[in-house]
Design a protein around this motif. Structure first.
Motif, PDB file in Angstrom:
ATOM      1  N   VAL C 152       0.752  -1.103   0.061  1.00 20.56           N
ATOM      2  CA  VAL C 152       0.066   0.103  -0.141  1.00 20.56           C
ATOM      3  C   VAL C 152       0.895   1.396  -0.045  1.00 20.56           C
ATOM      4  N   GLU C 156      -0.350   7.960  -0.532  1.00 22.94           N
ATOM      5  CA  GLU C 156      -1.732   7.910  -1.407  1.00 22.94           C
ATOM      6  C   GLU C 156      -2.957   7.488  -0.754  1.00 22.94           C
ATOM      7  N   GLN C 159      -4.558  10.011   1.686  1.00 29.24           N
ATOM      8  CA  GLN C 159      -5.334  11.184   0.945  1.00 29.24           C
ATOM      9  C   GLN C 159      -6.680  10.807   0.806  1.00 29.24           C
ATOM     10  N   ASP C 160      -6.569   9.542   0.037  1.00 31.48           N
ATOM     11  CA  ASP C 160      -7.856   9.149  -0.550  1.00 31.48           C
ATOM     12  C   ASP C 160      -8.849   8.747   0.923  1.00 31.48           C
ATOM     13  N   VAL C 163     -10.231  11.884   2.156  1.00 31.65           N
ATOM     14  CA  VAL C 163     -11.562  12.386   1.147  1.00 31.65           C
ATOM     15  C   VAL C 163     -12.529  11.629   1.528  1.00 31.65           C
ATOM     16  N   ILE C 164     -12.611  10.391   1.450  1.00 31.22           N
ATOM     17  CA  ILE C 164     -13.684   9.252   1.793  1.00 31.22           C
ATOM     18  C   ILE C 164     -14.375   9.616   3.076  1.00 31.22           C
ATOM     19  N   LEU C 187     -11.732   0.056   5.285  1.00 29.62           N
ATOM     20  CA  LEU C 187     -11.258  -1.345   5.288  1.00 29.62           C
ATOM     21  C   LEU C 187     -11.237  -1.968   3.895  1.00 29.62           C
ATOM     22  N   TYR C 189     -11.146  -0.226   1.324  1.00 29.73           N
ATOM     23  CA  TYR C 189     -10.154   0.513   0.269  1.00 29.73           C
ATOM     24  C   TYR C 189      -8.905  -0.073   0.498  1.00 29.73           C
ATOM     25  N   LEU C 190      -8.696  -0.410   1.870  1.00 33.82           N
ATOM     26  CA  LEU C 190      -7.141  -0.599   2.280  1.00 33.82           C
ATOM     27  C   LEU C 190      -6.845  -2.200   1.987  1.00 33.82           C
ATOM     28  N   THR C 191      -7.951  -3.066   2.393  1.00 33.00           N
ATOM     29  CA  THR C 191      -7.507  -4.596   2.172  1.00 33.00           C
ATOM     30  C   THR C 191      -8.356  -5.111   1.153  1.00 33.00           C
TER      31      THR C 191
END
Lengths: 193, 193, 193, 193
Positions: C152, C156, C159-160, C163-164, C187, C189-191
């Motif tokens: 990851v 970036e 930032q995302d 915003v989310i 989660l 988004y990340l995983t």
DNA sequence: AATGAATGAGGATTCATTCAT
DNA sequence: GATGAATGAATCCTCATTCAT
């Protein structure tokens, strides 16, 4: 929030402020007199008063309030003058004369202004408010001569005479004969047939 | 060029034109009645009449002329009604009653309209013009009862009574007592002290 | 001359000055909350703060600067709260929850104010400036769980997620389900896949 | 009487009128894009459109309505484009890509305008109205891939994704990486942990 | 003659900012 | 430093009137 649009915005406390408000009112009267309700607008008044529009709005929440202030000011002055007169005169006729003199004086001083103010008073539905004082006054004056006025309903008569007096003095009738005719109308109404 | 802005632009000769003018006047009266002088504007009137603004301007040179036409139309109708009444009544009192009835009727039919028209009449300085007829009428009615009115200046009295009558009937006084009070004012004025 | 219109005019050193600035900011927040950006104006704020407009301008070069100060103050407080949360949680999920709790708390406390400030932040292009701290914070929090987040890009992602997170918490979504949904978004988004 | 201040005043039927309305909207968009909500005012728009203020007010009851029209027009165009995309793609990922492409396209064409419109949409509380269509659309697109999305609440997901999508595409993120990041956020949300 | 779209001057009101006291 | 009165540019909107069709 949306405060009374007919009442002034704040009392001018400082001397300077009072002068400013006074200047605005004087200018407003002049504009109204010279240009009529048609030409009466806040920008013009402010300019005539040598003041910015903003200042005008500082003390008057709007055009209408300015007009209302003018009407009230005039009504107050008129009321004051009438008060003096109402207590004068030993006879009914004398009292009537005194009151009529005041009416004529008030009207003939600045006829165009008086007319426009009458106009505005109606337009703004300020009649009731202003007339209360004058009505009471007139009624009192009548009561003082109750002996000469058997069977007269003072409240009613006061109202009628107020209307009649205003109408005649504002009718543009030749000032020379005005007093005589007003007197006739008033005494006729009161002691008539 | 700078034609009289108070007079209609042209006489509508054709039947259709006359109907159009009529429609405009009717609509104008309605608008004036419902929205006051404030809300009286040519676009609104045209729309209410189901006519284009252009057509309105075809027959009336401007807003003012339209208002003037309305005032005149009303004055004419009023004059007509008064004419009927002026010739009635064997006694002064009876004649006075007849005239007063007409005044009250005229005023009470569409009070808001009557008021606005009165307003406008003054605003446009149309009083003199319109009142000539009524004045003559009233004067004539008085003359018919000259015997009961020794020493009365008919011209003067007619004018005063006209003013008084209008003012009282337009004053918002309780309609129930209005007639009595008007009568008192009129007869008092004429036969008073 | 043309100084930065977004920065305060001077650091209030005296205790009294600091109190004054504080009072202005508190009042400004209240005005903004209750009347929106629309009704936010310097005169109103000054009045609400019980301070003269002149004083307001003593410390803030203009309306914009005042707004900016408000935004920054809020961002600072928010940043502080996030800092606490960012260091908590043994697992990624726990840390995420902690951060989300802060976001939701911040937003739900004075929703109208939060919204208006978000609005203003964008309007004044203050986003970048303010977000630097939060970005670093978030990035740090992510780094703490690097093991759970192979491949990851922390910068970036930070930032995302910022915003989310903002968008969702400010979207008016039912507070009851907000946390669950935010967690899912983060989660996911990340995983994710 | 006091009609909806957000709706247009009348439908332009004539070809010329439609052109005029179109010209106004185009000019309005340009003004909004170049000067922001701050500098957006009716006089400016009218001038930019080469039209008189009066004409503008003929078709839009006020500044707000003009802004609303702009927002709706944009929303409609956007909705249309999304509709196309929503039905494309055999797999979830493909559909997501198609939708994301539309979002990015919409946003990157006139970024400043898109931003201001988003702004205005919130300001005018037009979100609900406009988003209904997009929500339904998104929901439908998800439903088409129900097999890939076990246990997902489509309505909820549609709302969240809408918010996330908007926020990210409007966040000023480097356009080059935007698509990848959006895709990650969306797919992560849907198929995440 | 009729239409009604278009015009634009005019007028009410607000509010950021200054400056004399 | 503090005050708040004063300023006036800026903005919204209306409506009388014209004129191309």
């Amino acid at each position: 929030m949306a405060a009374d649009p007919l009442s002034p915005r704040k009392q001018p406390v400082q001397a300077r402020s009072r002068a400013l408000v006074e200047a605005i009112l004087v200018a407003a009267a002049r504009v109204l007199e010279q240009s009529g309700l048609e030409g009466f607008n806040t920008n013009r008044v402010a300019e005539a008063a040598g003041v910015s529009v903003g200042s005008l709005y500082q003390y008057f929440p709007g055009k209408t309030a300015l007009l209302a202030a003018l009407v009230r000011q005039d009504a107050a002055a008129f009321g004051e003058a009438l008060t003096q007169a109402a207590n004068q005169g030993a006879t009914l006729r004398e009292t009537a004369e005194a009151l009529i003199d005041v009416m004529i004086a008030h009207q003939s001083e600045r006829p165009a202004l008086a007319r426009a103010l009458d106009f505005a008073e109606r337009d703004l539905d300020l009649e009731h408010e202003d007339d209360t004082v004058m009505l009471a006054l007139t009624q009192g004056a009548l009561a003082r001569h109750a002996a000469e006025l058997p069977g007269v309903d003072f409240a009613e008569a006061a109202q009628d005479l107020m209307v009649i007096g205003r109408a005649l003095s504002d009718s543009g009738i030749d000032p020379a004969s005005l007093k005589r005719r007003l007197l006739r109308a008033v005494l006729g109404y009161l002691t008539g047939p």
